[in-house]
Scaffold this motif. Structure first.
Motif, short mmCIF file in Angstrom:
data_model
loop_
_atom_site.label_atom_id
_atom_site.label_comp_id
_atom_site.label_asym_id
_atom_site.label_seq_id
_atom_site.Cartn_x
_atom_site.Cartn_y
_atom_site.Cartn_z
N TYR A 1 -6.72 2.91 0.34
CA TYR A 1 -7.14 1.66 1.00
C TYR A 1 -8.52 1.24 0.50
N ARG A 2 -9.45 2.19 0.46
CA ARG A 2 -10.82 1.85 0.03
C ARG A 2 -10.84 1.46 -1.43
N TRP B 1 -4.02 -2.56 8.72
CA TRP B 1 -3.41 -2.14 7.45
C TRP B 1 -2.61 -0.84 7.65
N MET B 2 -3.21 0.11 8.34
CA MET B 2 -2.52 1.39 8.59
C MET B 2 -1.21 1.15 9.35
N ALA C 1 -8.77 -2.14 8.95
CA ALA C 1 -8.18 -0.85 8.52
C ALA C 1 -7.03 -0.46 9.44
N GLY D 1 0.80 -1.22 0.00
CA GLY D 1 0.00 0.00 0.00
C GLY D 1 0.83 1.27 0.00
N GLU E 1 1.49 -0.66 7.22
CA GLU E 1 2.08 0.22 6.20
C GLU E 1 2.84 1.38 6.81
N ARG F 1 -9.58 -2.09 -1.74
CA ARG F 1 -10.58 -3.06 -1.28
C ARG F 1 -11.68 -3.24 -2.32
N PRO G 1 -4.33 8.27 2.29
CA PRO G 1 -4.15 6.81 2.31
C PRO G 1 -5.46 6.06 2.46
N GLY G 2 -6.45 6.68 3.12
CA GLY G 2 -7.75 6.03 3.25
C GLY G 2 -8.41 5.82 1.90
N ARG H 1 0.26 -6.34 3.55
CA ARG H 1 -0.55 -6.85 2.45
C ARG H 1 0.14 -6.49 1.14
#
Lengths: 133, 118
Positions: free
Chosen positions: A50-51, B19-20, B16, A29, B23, A54, A46-47, A76
């Protein structure tokens, strides 16, 4: 727009950009967040990334797996799927068609006003606008 | 909040946050940062975060939250579970040694052929 664009970009441009970056190579990511900046995004959301990832994964356009890390939590790693390559190809063709339309628009506009663009500042209009007497 | 809704939000939040963290983006995000990350209103997310802290999934330090050991494990595993059926090759996907991976031109030609075949 899920991440902040630095220029006027096509709607949902982040999707094909992510597919393109993953077509180049599988990535984490944070790596994507940095590389997407070369495609006109400032990487401050970054959100949004991320979304978007997904959503792409739910649509089976990308897949991901945990990759063990020696220095912290597992990360990931994302890669494009065959369906993602097809989606990328469709998007690229649509963008190419849009590019021609935009180029035609700019060409006609620059008949009147020269736009200051990267590496082309200071150009004169091709012709002067018709004067109204 | 319904229990089903709480479970869904819990997994979404823990995934979430994992993941945050993995990263390197945030170890202890504020509720407002988490809300922005998930694109949900902060006033909606707030009560869920407090509940997840009470249940032992999160540590709370005023307005900031971090994963507990239990939250970390749940976040990681639920992420994997959610996408487990998506990580297998799907119908029509080629193997890693498929000819179309040889070059962009071959890949494009393959895609065109497949598109015409549909």
């Amino acid at each position: 727009m899920p991440t902040e664009p630095t220029a006027a970009l096509p709607k949902n441009f982040l999707r094909p950009c992510l597919l393109l970056l993953l077509r180049e190579e599988p990535a984490h990511g944070y790596d994507l967040l940095e590389r997407v900046q070369s495609l006109g995004f400032n990487g401050s959301d970054p959100g949004g990334l991320y979304r978007a990832l997904r959503t792409l994964e739910r649509e089976r356009l990308v897949r991901s797996a945990w990759e063990p890390s020696e220095s912290g939590p597992d990360r990931r790693i994302y890669e494009i799927t065959r369906a993602g390559m097809e989606e990328l190809h469709r998007s690229a063709k649509a963008i190419a068609a849009g590019h021609e339309t935009v180029a035609a628009f700019l060409g006609r506009y620059e008949e009147f006003v020269a736009l200051s663009r990267r590496g082309t500042s200071g150009q004169q209009p091709k012709r002067k606008r018709a004067q109204v007497s | 909040m319904s229990e089903l809704e709480a479970l869904r939000v819990r997994d979404e939040v823990l995934q979430a946050m994992y993941w945050m963290r993995s990263e390197g983006l945030a170890e202890r995000p504020a509720a407002s940062e988490l809300a922005g990350f998930l694109a949900v209103p902060a006033q909606t997310l707030g009560p869920f975060l407090i509940r997840f802290a009470e249940e032992g999934y999160l540590d709370r330090d005023e307005d900031r939250f971090s994963l507990t050991q239990m939250g970390e494990e749940r976040g990681k595993h639920s992420f994997a579970d959610e996408f487990a059926d998506l990580t297998r090759p799907t119908h029509g996907e080629c193997d890693e040694d498929c000819w179309c991976h040889s070059s962009p031109d071959e890949a494009a030609r393959c895609l065109e052929e497949r598109a015409h075949a549909h």
